[in-house]
Design a protein around this motif. Sequence first.
Motif, PDB file in Angstrom:
ATOM      1  N   PRO A   1       0.809  -1.227   0.000  1.00  9.64           N
ATOM      2  CA  PRO A   1       0.000   0.000   0.000  1.00  9.64           C
ATOM      3  C   PRO A   1       0.838   1.271   0.000  1.00  9.64           C
ATOM      4  O   PRO A   1       0.328   2.347  -0.288  1.00  9.64           O
ATOM      5  CB  PRO A   1      -0.816  -0.123   1.290  1.00  9.64           C
ATOM      6  CG  PRO A   1      -0.022  -1.013   2.169  1.00  9.64           C
ATOM      7  CD  PRO A   1       0.683  -1.983   1.256  1.00  9.64           C
ATOM      8  N   SER A   2       2.129   1.188   0.331  1.00 12.31           N
ATOM      9  CA  SER A   2       3.014   2.347   0.288  1.00 12.31           C
ATOM     10  C   SER A   2       4.346   1.907  -0.280  1.00 12.31           C
ATOM     11  O   SER A   2       4.609   0.716  -0.452  1.00 12.31           O
ATOM     12  CB  SER A   2       3.213   2.943   1.690  1.00 12.31           C
ATOM     13  OG  SER A   2       3.929   2.033   2.511  1.00 12.31           O
ATOM     14  N   SER A   3       5.224   2.853  -0.587  1.00  9.42           N
ATOM     15  CA  SER A   3       6.491   2.520  -1.226  1.00  9.42           C
ATOM     16  C   SER A   3       7.684   2.715  -0.302  1.00  9.42           C
ATOM     17  O   SER A   3       8.819   2.708  -0.746  1.00  9.42           O
ATOM     18  CB  SER A   3       6.679   3.389  -2.482  1.00  9.42           C
ATOM     19  OG  SER A   3       6.672   4.769  -2.127  1.00  9.42           O
ATOM     20  N   ASP A   4       7.439   2.877   0.997  1.00  8.64           N
ATOM     21  CA  ASP A   4       8.521   3.108   1.943  1.00  8.64           C
ATOM     22  C   ASP A   4       9.401   1.864   2.061  1.00  8.64           C
ATOM     23  O   ASP A   4       8.909   0.741   2.101  1.00  8.64           O
ATOM     24  CB  ASP A   4       7.938   3.457   3.312  1.00  8.64           C
ATOM     25  CG  ASP A   4       8.967   4.107   4.228  1.00  8.64           C
ATOM     26  OD1 ASP A   4      10.039   3.513   4.400  1.00  8.64           O
ATOM     27  OD2 ASP A   4       8.685   5.197   4.758  1.00  8.64           O
ATOM     28  N   PHE A   5      10.730   2.061   2.126  1.00  8.40           N
ATOM     29  CA  PHE A   5      11.646   0.941   2.248  1.00  8.40           C
ATOM     30  C   PHE A   5      11.431   0.155   3.540  1.00  8.40           C
ATOM     31  O   PHE A   5      11.863  -0.999   3.650  1.00  8.40           O
ATOM     32  CB  PHE A   5      13.096   1.430   2.174  1.00  8.40           C
ATOM     33  CG  PHE A   5      14.109   0.320   2.167  1.00  8.40           C
ATOM     34  CD1 PHE A   5      14.154  -0.596   1.128  1.00  8.40           C
ATOM     35  CD2 PHE A   5      15.009   0.187   3.210  1.00  8.40           C
ATOM     36  CE1 PHE A   5      15.075  -1.627   1.127  1.00  8.40           C
ATOM     37  CE2 PHE A   5      15.940  -0.841   3.216  1.00  8.40           C
ATOM     38  CZ  PHE A   5      15.988  -1.750   2.165  1.00  8.40           C
ATOM     39  N   LYS A   6      10.736   0.733   4.512  1.00 11.02           N
ATOM     40  CA  LYS A   6      10.423   0.000   5.738  1.00 11.02           C
ATOM     41  C   LYS A   6       9.606  -1.255   5.444  1.00 11.02           C
ATOM     42  O   LYS A   6       9.597  -2.200   6.231  1.00 11.02           O
ATOM     43  CB  LYS A   6       9.661   0.893   6.718  1.00 11.02           C
ATOM     44  CG  LYS A   6      10.536   1.872   7.475  1.00 11.02           C
ATOM     45  CD  LYS A   6       9.742   2.616   8.536  1.00 11.02           C
ATOM     46  CE  LYS A   6      10.659   3.548   9.336  1.00 11.02           C
ATOM     47  NZ  LYS A   6       9.906   4.293  10.372  1.00 11.02           N
ATOM     48  N   ASN A   7       8.899  -1.265   4.291  1.00 10.06           N
ATOM     49  CA  ASN A   7       8.152  -2.462   3.909  1.00 10.06           C
ATOM     50  C   ASN A   7       9.054  -3.684   3.823  1.00 10.06           C
ATOM     51  O   ASN A   7       8.638  -4.799   4.108  1.00 10.06           O
ATOM     52  CB  ASN A   7       7.463  -2.255   2.554  1.00 10.06           C
ATOM     53  CG  ASN A   7       6.293  -1.292   2.644  1.00 10.06           C
ATOM     54  OD1 ASN A   7       5.646  -1.195   3.675  1.00 10.06           O
ATOM     55  ND2 ASN A   7       6.038  -0.573   1.570  1.00 10.06           N
ATOM     56  N   PHE A   8      10.318  -3.450   3.406  1.00  8.44           N
ATOM     57  CA  PHE A   8      11.247  -4.562   3.270  1.00  8.44           C
ATOM     58  C   PHE A   8      11.482  -5.255   4.610  1.00  8.44           C
ATOM     59  O   PHE A   8      11.624  -6.476   4.684  1.00  8.44           O
ATOM     60  CB  PHE A   8      12.577  -4.069   2.704  1.00  8.44           C
ATOM     61  CG  PHE A   8      13.659  -5.108   2.736  1.00  8.44           C
ATOM     62  CD1 PHE A   8      13.659  -6.157   1.835  1.00  8.44           C
ATOM     63  CD2 PHE A   8      14.678  -5.046   3.675  1.00  8.44           C
ATOM     64  CE1 PHE A   8      14.646  -7.124   1.862  1.00  8.44           C
ATOM     65  CE2 PHE A   8      15.670  -6.010   3.715  1.00  8.44           C
ATOM     66  CZ  PHE A   8      15.663  -7.049   2.802  1.00  8.44           C
ATOM     67  N   LEU A   9      11.513  -4.446   5.685  1.00 10.53           N
ATOM     68  CA  LEU A   9      11.746  -5.026   7.002  1.00 10.53           C
ATOM     69  C   LEU A   9      10.604  -5.956   7.397  1.00 10.53           C
ATOM     70  O   LEU A   9      10.759  -6.804   8.272  1.00 10.53           O
ATOM     71  CB  LEU A   9      11.898  -3.916   8.044  1.00 10.53           C
ATOM     72  CG  LEU A   9      13.016  -2.889   7.775  1.00 10.53           C
ATOM     73  CD1 LEU A   9      13.090  -1.888   8.914  1.00 10.53           C
ATOM     74  CD2 LEU A   9      14.353  -3.584   7.601  1.00 10.53           C
ATOM     75  N   GLY A  10       9.451  -5.792   6.747  1.00  6.75           N
ATOM     76  CA  GLY A  10       8.299  -6.611   7.084  1.00  6.75           C
ATOM     77  C   GLY A  10       8.463  -8.071   6.733  1.00  6.75           C
ATOM     78  O   GLY A  10       7.737  -8.911   7.238  1.00  6.75           O
ATOM     79  N   VAL A  11       9.396  -8.424   5.827  1.00  6.28           N
ATOM     80  CA  VAL A  11       9.561  -9.829   5.464  1.00  6.28           C
ATOM     81  C   VAL A  11      10.413 -10.572   6.491  1.00  6.28           C
ATOM     82  O   VAL A  11      10.525 -11.795   6.439  1.00  6.28           O
ATOM     83  CB  VAL A  11      10.204  -9.977   4.063  1.00  6.28           C
ATOM     84  CG1 VAL A  11       9.352  -9.290   3.015  1.00  6.28           C
ATOM     85  CG2 VAL A  11      11.621  -9.413   4.057  1.00  6.28           C
ATOM     86  N   ILE A  12      11.002  -9.839   7.414  1.00  5.94           N
ATOM     87  CA  ILE A  12      11.810 -10.475   8.449  1.00  5.94           C
ATOM     88  C   ILE A  12      10.880 -11.123   9.463  1.00  5.94           C
ATOM     89  O   ILE A  12       9.889 -10.524   9.882  1.00  5.94           O
ATOM     90  CB  ILE A  12      12.723  -9.432   9.131  1.00  5.94           C
ATOM     91  CG1 ILE A  12      13.682  -8.839   8.088  1.00  5.94           C
ATOM     92  CG2 ILE A  12      13.496 -10.034  10.290  1.00  5.94           C
ATOM     93  CD1 ILE A  12      14.511  -7.701   8.597  1.00  5.94           C
ATOM     94  N   PRO A  13      11.141 -12.367   9.882  1.00  5.64           N
ATOM     95  CA  PRO A  13      10.267 -13.030  10.853  1.00  5.64           C
ATOM     96  C   PRO A  13      10.007 -12.177  12.080  1.00  5.64           C
ATOM     97  O   PRO A  13      10.885 -11.457  12.562  1.00  5.64           O
ATOM     98  CB  PRO A  13      11.043 -14.303  11.211  1.00  5.64           C
ATOM     99  CG  PRO A  13      11.848 -14.585   9.986  1.00  5.64           C
ATOM    100  CD  PRO A  13      12.223 -13.235   9.433  1.00  5.64           C
ATOM    101  N   LYS A  14       8.763 -12.267  12.574  1.00  9.51           N
ATOM    102  CA  LYS A  14       8.324 -11.402  13.661  1.00  9.51           C
ATOM    103  C   LYS A  14       9.200 -11.534  14.903  1.00  9.51           C
ATOM    104  O   LYS A  14       9.380 -10.583  15.655  1.00  9.51           O
ATOM    105  CB  LYS A  14       6.864 -11.732  14.012  1.00  9.51           C
ATOM    106  CG  LYS A  14       6.193 -10.714  14.897  1.00  9.51           C
ATOM    107  CD  LYS A  14       4.714 -11.007  15.037  1.00  9.51           C
ATOM    108  CE  LYS A  14       4.024  -9.944  15.871  1.00  9.51           C
ATOM    109  NZ  LYS A  14       2.571 -10.218  16.005  1.00  9.51           N
ATOM    110  N   THR A  15       9.782 -12.726  15.117  1.00  9.08           N
ATOM    111  CA  THR A  15      10.622 -12.956  16.288  1.00  9.08           C
ATOM    112  C   THR A  15      11.774 -11.963  16.352  1.00  9.08           C
ATOM    113  O   THR A  15      12.221 -11.561  17.426  1.00  9.08           O
ATOM    114  CB  THR A  15      11.190 -14.394  16.263  1.00  9.08           C
ATOM    115  OG1 THR A  15      10.105 -15.303  16.192  1.00  9.08           O
ATOM    116  CG2 THR A  15      12.017 -14.673  17.510  1.00  9.08           C
ATOM    117  N   TYR A  16      12.251 -11.540  15.153  1.00  9.13           N
ATOM    118  CA  TYR A  16      13.436 -10.690  15.105  1.00  9.13           C
ATOM    119  C   TYR A  16      13.108  -9.209  14.928  1.00  9.13           C
ATOM    120  O   TYR A  16      14.009  -8.378  14.921  1.00  9.13           O
ATOM    121  CB  TYR A  16      14.360 -11.142  13.971  1.00  9.13           C
ATOM    122  CG  TYR A  16      14.758 -12.584  14.094  1.00  9.13           C
ATOM    123  CD1 TYR A  16      15.676 -13.002  15.056  1.00  9.13           C
ATOM    124  CD2 TYR A  16      14.209 -13.542  13.248  1.00  9.13           C
ATOM    125  CE1 TYR A  16      16.035 -14.336  15.176  1.00  9.13           C
ATOM    126  CE2 TYR A  16      14.555 -14.881  13.359  1.00  9.13           C
ATOM    127  CZ  TYR A  16      15.471 -15.267  14.323  1.00  9.13           C
ATOM    128  OH  TYR A  16      15.810 -16.584  14.435  1.00  9.13           O
TER     129      TYR A  16
END
Length: 329
Positions: A269-284
Amino acid sequence: MKKTLKIIGIIIVLIIVFLTAAPFLFKGSLEKMVKRTINENLNATVAWEGLDLSLFRNFPEATLTISNFSVINNDPFEGDTLVSGRSLRLNLGITQLFNKSDEAIQVDGLLLNESLLNIKIDSLGNANYDIALKKEENISDLSGADEASFSFALKNYEIKDSRINYLDESSKTFLILTDVNHTGKGDLSKAISKIETQTEANATFLINQTEYFSKNSITLNANFELDLENQKYSFLENVAKINELPLTFNGFIKINETNSELDISFKTPSSDFKNFLGVIPKTYVKELDGVTTTGNFMIDGILRGIIDETHIPRMDIKIVSEDASFKYP
């Protein structure tokens, strides 16, 4: 005035007495009606340990609770558990307590708690959830009685703390959803209906033994349009999260006699690079507190085509990042 208050008081007492006594009066006949309806309509073995009726929990509706239940398949999946659970709660109008033997039981609300649902499709295309007796079988078994069934005119439903297994042997697709919490509301009595849903679960997904997700946290706030007659299920307004990666969806899934059609598009829904961090498992994710980012990161994709023994959908998934950076404390 005192006489009027006295009459009102007597009426209230009688209502309370009726509401208290009714579960004991109607429990036996209602349990027989449930068993009759199941036996007349399902090709499966259904069992439960307890059945309770309450008129107070959701007054003016009656609440029927079935505890420690199971549905076991007959041929061709004989012995397999289709569904089991700690409790199944049904909300139905009090008038259903006076239901005639030839009338359907109309269910307005449903709660499934701590349940296990096993959905399986074998290599020949047989589905273990196809347990409804054919019309001809109903007629012969009923010995002249009118066909009876549950009528799920649901306005709301909920699944709590449950697990769902889906296995399609023909496409070698295996999906496991654990810690499932799902709610939905809408009028499912219509041929075409719209429902609003909220879902949280952990997902594991495999195709041909290749694992694409492994206990990934997912959430989905989705509005669907259900065309039950044509078995077409459309995404309307939808926002999903895989771990912390947000995605929006639209499109449809249609189940045909010999195959299924899929046409789904999705994007961030947005183009912020923070989206990339979303693919990291929630534990980390907690380890990334304080990380700052710049630049763009976008996902845009489609899944479109036919699913059957010889076809899989066409996939076109684009992942683009521009001028991106992140700074770790």
